[in-house]
Design an enzyme around this catalytic site. Structure first.
Site, PDB file in Angstrom:
ATOM      1  N   GLY A 166      33.799   8.475  11.903  1.00  0.00           N
ATOM      2  CA  GLY A 166      35.060   7.755  11.699  1.00  0.00           C
ATOM      3  C   GLY A 166      35.410   7.703  10.230  1.00  0.00           C
ATOM      4  O   GLY A 166      34.877   8.482   9.435  1.00  0.00           O
ATOM      5  N   ASN A 167      36.297   6.807   9.866  1.00  0.00           N
ATOM      6  CA  ASN A 167      36.635   6.638   8.445  1.00  0.00           C
ATOM      7  C   ASN A 167      37.042   5.190   8.192  1.00  0.00           C
ATOM      8  O   ASN A 167      37.067   4.376   9.115  1.00  0.00           O
ATOM      9  CB  ASN A 167      37.728   7.629   8.033  1.00  0.00           C
ATOM     10  CG  ASN A 167      38.980   7.449   8.851  1.00  0.00           C
ATOM     11  OD1 ASN A 167      39.643   6.420   8.763  1.00  0.00           O
ATOM     12  ND2 ASN A 167      39.300   8.449   9.686  1.00  0.00           N
ATOM     13  N   PHE A 168      37.370   4.869   6.945  1.00  0.00           N
ATOM     14  CA  PHE A 168      37.578   3.471   6.542  1.00  0.00           C
ATOM     15  C   PHE A 168      38.993   2.943   6.807  1.00  0.00           C
ATOM     16  O   PHE A 168      39.316   1.839   6.400  1.00  0.00           O
ATOM     17  CB  PHE A 168      37.268   3.300   5.052  1.00  0.00           C
ATOM     18  CG  PHE A 168      35.815   3.485   4.721  1.00  0.00           C
ATOM     19  CD1 PHE A 168      34.854   2.686   5.319  1.00  0.00           C
ATOM     20  CD2 PHE A 168      35.405   4.458   3.827  1.00  0.00           C
ATOM     21  CE1 PHE A 168      33.513   2.836   5.018  1.00  0.00           C
ATOM     22  CE2 PHE A 168      34.070   4.623   3.522  1.00  0.00           C
ATOM     23  CZ  PHE A 168      33.110   3.806   4.115  1.00  0.00           C
ATOM     24  N   SER A 169      39.848   3.715   7.460  1.00  0.00           N
ATOM     25  CA  SER A 169      41.222   3.250   7.676  1.00  0.00           C
ATOM     26  C   SER A 169      41.228   1.962   8.503  1.00  0.00           C
ATOM     27  O   SER A 169      40.527   1.846   9.508  1.00  0.00           O
ATOM     28  CB  SER A 169      42.020   4.334   8.406  1.00  0.00           C
ATOM     29  OG  SER A 169      43.253   3.797   8.813  1.00  0.00           O
TER      30      SER A 169
ATOM     31  N   ALA B  82      44.727   8.061   9.929  1.00  0.00           N
ATOM     32  CA  ALA B  82      43.712   8.845   9.220  1.00  0.00           C
ATOM     33  C   ALA B  82      42.900   9.551  10.304  1.00  0.00           C
ATOM     34  O   ALA B  82      41.924   9.010  10.831  1.00  0.00           O
ATOM     35  CB  ALA B  82      42.828   7.925   8.386  1.00  0.00           C
TER      36      ALA B  82
END
Ligand code: C5P
Length: 398
Positions: free
Chosen positions: A208-211, A276
């Protein structure tokens, strides 16, 4: 401003109910069509006869009309209304609204209402100051309701403090201000993506990512306030839109997000790709948790995810507007322009990770808007709510 508007006036059991008669008269004078819903205890303070005579409609209080058995549809009422005003709103009704206790026609209609809801509290100063009342009002605010703060002054108990229902003239003004706000996106269908995507490795792990979704949700709220019909395709986030009219479609992976968008894009006027999206996903998702081996390190093979913006760019027909975002760390403007061309976008919003007040998780952002026609406009650091408005105004200009 209020002429022809359908307004539900909800009246609850407080002394200030006498002021609702004046509020009703003012709304009718302004040309609004008003349907009064009164709670059972509201009727102890003011008679339905007065209210039906002034509104020209039978007052609704029960789920059924006792003598005919006619059912009052809270769903139809909720759809009919352009706005719902609850004045006075007692501590009890506010608490029921905050918790969804639908034991009367008023709270039931509130839960069904798609229209903006205005709440004018009225109660004794100690009730108003109680932490539970404060928390319930905060909850209502977080659901996108508009709280018309009570004034300070002498109360029915003769005590002096905050709790007097706002004067009817001022409540009418709040409604007029609300309806006069320009709605330049009225009639437009918008598709907005937001948040991260999660690409499953096994049942407990993902890429995943930090969005956090804050920017996309702010755009969705601002677009709804500007009159657009908004569908928000959102990856996993812990926030919710403030505007109740925003239709949220929850997805997890990039592929699900892509399917949700392509399904809806033909019927969309404006699409804003704010998510994102993970560029890659594991080629294989394990159905059971990957165990830790003593000596071996697992290798996860990745496959490319679809580029949703580029997919929609290929499907775009004349008249549709497609907007993308670019989060860059170097050669910002040149990279953004390349993306604008390669994805067939009409506009790209550039934010740089070099800027500490822009990017993931912050409440502010600093953007440059670049259009396919070649214009580039820099904006100062602003709250994401204000940035959302700048982006939407630039789209209106297109
Ligand atoms: O190519 P890059 O990921 O930097 O492009 C960013 C823009 O493309 C954003 O608008 C993002 O929402 C969109 N995007 C997408 N699908 C992807 C990757 C990015 O829609 N798989």
């Amino acid at each position: 401003m209020l002429a022809g508007k359908h307004i539900i006036l909800g009246i609850t059991g407080g002394i200030a109910a006498y002021k609702s008669v004046m509020l009703l008269r003012l709304l009718i004078k302004k040309g609004a069509e008003v349907q009064v819903i009164i709670t059972p205890s509201g009727k102890e303070f003011i008679t339905p006869v007065t209210l039906s005579a002034l509104s020209g409609k039978p007052v609704i209080s029960e789920f059924f009309t006792a003598n005919t058995g006619e059912w009052h549809s809270h769903v139809d009422l909720g759809l009919w209304a352009d706005a719902m005003v609850i004045a006075p709103a007692t501590a009890c009704t506010i608490a029921k609204m905050a918790c969804g206790v639908a034991d009367n026609m008023l709270v039931t209609s509130y839960l069904s209402a798609k229209a903006p809801v205005f709440v004018a509290p009225a109660m004794d100063l100690d009730m108003m100051a109680h932490p539970s009342t404060k928390r319930n009002l905060e909850t209502l605010r977080s659901y996108g309701n508009h709280i018309i703060e009570p004034a300070s002054g002498e109360l029915a108990s003769h005590l002096v403090g905050k709790g007097r229902m706002e004067e009817p003239e001022n409540i009418v003004k709040v409604l007029e201000d609300f309806f006069c706000t320009a709605k330049p996106l009225a009639g437009k269908k918008m598709l907005i993506t937001a948040g991260p995507t999660y690409e499953r490795i096994d049942p407990v792990r993902f890429i995943g990512n930090f969005s956090t979704g804050k920017m996309g949700y702010a755009i969705a709220d601002a677009a709804a306030r500007m009159g657009a019909e908004v569908t928000l395709v959102s990856g996993p986030v812990s926030i919710a839109p403030e505007e109740r009219s925003v239709n949220v479609v929850k997805v997890e992976s990039a592929r699900e997000m892509c399917d949700a968008c392509t399904e809806r894009f033909q019927d969309t006027d404006i699409a804003i790709m704010c998510a994102a999206v993970a560029d890659y996903a594991p080629a294989h998702t394990y159905s059971t948790k990957i165990k830790r081996e003593k000596d071996e390190v697992p290798v996860i093979t990745l496959v490319k995810n679809p580029d949703i913006a580029a997919t929609l760019g290929r499907q775009k027909h004349p008249g549709q507007i497609l907007v993308g975002f670019a989060l860059e760390t170097d050669h910002e403007e040149a990279n953004a322009k390349l993306k604008l061309d390669s994805k067939n976008l009409d506009m790209i919003v550039l934010n740089s990770l070099r800027d500490p007040q822009a990017g993931f998780g912050t409440d502010t952002n600093k953007i440059t808007i670049i259009t396919a026609k070649g214009s580039a406009m820099d904006f100062p650091v602003k709250s994401k709510t204000e940035v959302a408005k700048d982006i939407l105004h630039a789209i209106v200009d297109l």
